[in-house]
Each structure stands twice: as C-alpha cells, then as structure tokens.
Motif scaffolding. Sequence first.
Motif, PDB file in Angstrom:
ATOM      1  N   ALA A   4       3.467  86.274  57.409  1.00  0.00           N
ATOM      2  CA  ALA A   4       4.495  85.341  57.874  1.00  0.00           C
ATOM      3  C   ALA A   4       4.972  85.698  59.282  1.00  0.00           C
ATOM      4  N   LEU A   5       5.181  86.981  59.514  1.00  0.00           N
ATOM      5  CA  LEU A   5       5.618  87.418  60.844  1.00  0.00           C
ATOM      6  C   LEU A   5       4.554  87.138  61.893  1.00  0.00           C
ATOM      7  N   GLU A  10       2.741  83.782  66.382  1.00  0.00           N
ATOM      8  CA  GLU A  10       1.700  82.900  66.927  1.00  0.00           C
ATOM      9  C   GLU A  10       2.294  81.535  67.292  1.00  0.00           C
ATOM     10  N   ILE A  11       3.151  81.010  66.414  1.00  0.00           N
ATOM     11  CA  ILE A  11       3.811  79.724  66.682  1.00  0.00           C
ATOM     12  C   ILE A  11       4.672  79.815  67.944  1.00  0.00           C
ATOM     13  N   ALA A  12       5.419  80.901  68.083  1.00  0.00           N
ATOM     14  CA  ALA A  12       6.277  81.077  69.257  1.00  0.00           C
ATOM     15  C   ALA A  12       5.432  81.113  70.530  1.00  0.00           C
ATOM     16  N   ARG A  13       4.290  81.801  70.448  1.00  0.00           N
ATOM     17  CA  ARG A  13       3.407  81.899  71.608  1.00  0.00           C
ATOM     18  C   ARG A  13       2.862  80.512  71.971  1.00  0.00           C
ATOM     19  N   GLU A  19       4.890  74.103  76.156  1.00  0.00           N
ATOM     20  CA  GLU A  19       5.892  73.741  77.151  1.00  0.00           C
ATOM     21  C   GLU A  19       5.300  73.812  78.561  1.00  0.00           C
ATOM     22  N   SER A  20       4.525  74.872  78.801  1.00  0.00           N
ATOM     23  CA  SER A  20       3.876  75.047  80.102  1.00  0.00           C
ATOM     24  C   SER A  20       2.885  73.909  80.377  1.00  0.00           C
TER      25      SER A  20
END
Length: 56
Positions: A4-5, A10-13, A19-20
């Motif tokens: 899960a972590l 991975e999702i945050a990355r 966004e970029s």
Amino acid sequence: MNEALRLRAEIARLEVDLESLRRQLFHLQKECAHEFVETSLARTCSKCLQTESLYY
Ligand SMILES: [Zn+2]
C-alpha cells in the motif's frame, strides 16, 4: 515497504508528472499557431489538440 505504501508513493510520483505534463501541454497550446479542424460539435487544432466547442 508494504504494498500500500509503495502504491501510494507511486501515485504521488505520477501526480507530480501529470501536473508537469499538463503545464507543458497548456504552454504548447498557448504558443501554438492553431490549425483547427472542425467537426459538427467542436473544432480541434491538428497541431496541439486544443478543442473549442462551437456552442457557447
Ligand atoms: Zn494549436
């Protein structure tokens, strides 16, 4: 690191990348000398894919 972590990291990355990429596309569309192709409902630039509705 548990699964899960790892997935959350991975999702945050990917969200940062997303966004970029959105910013790059927005910039590209702002600078583009558009060449619109019209369909019945909208027109889309063949170069940068910016789409505008024909109904406002
Ligand atoms: Zn364009």
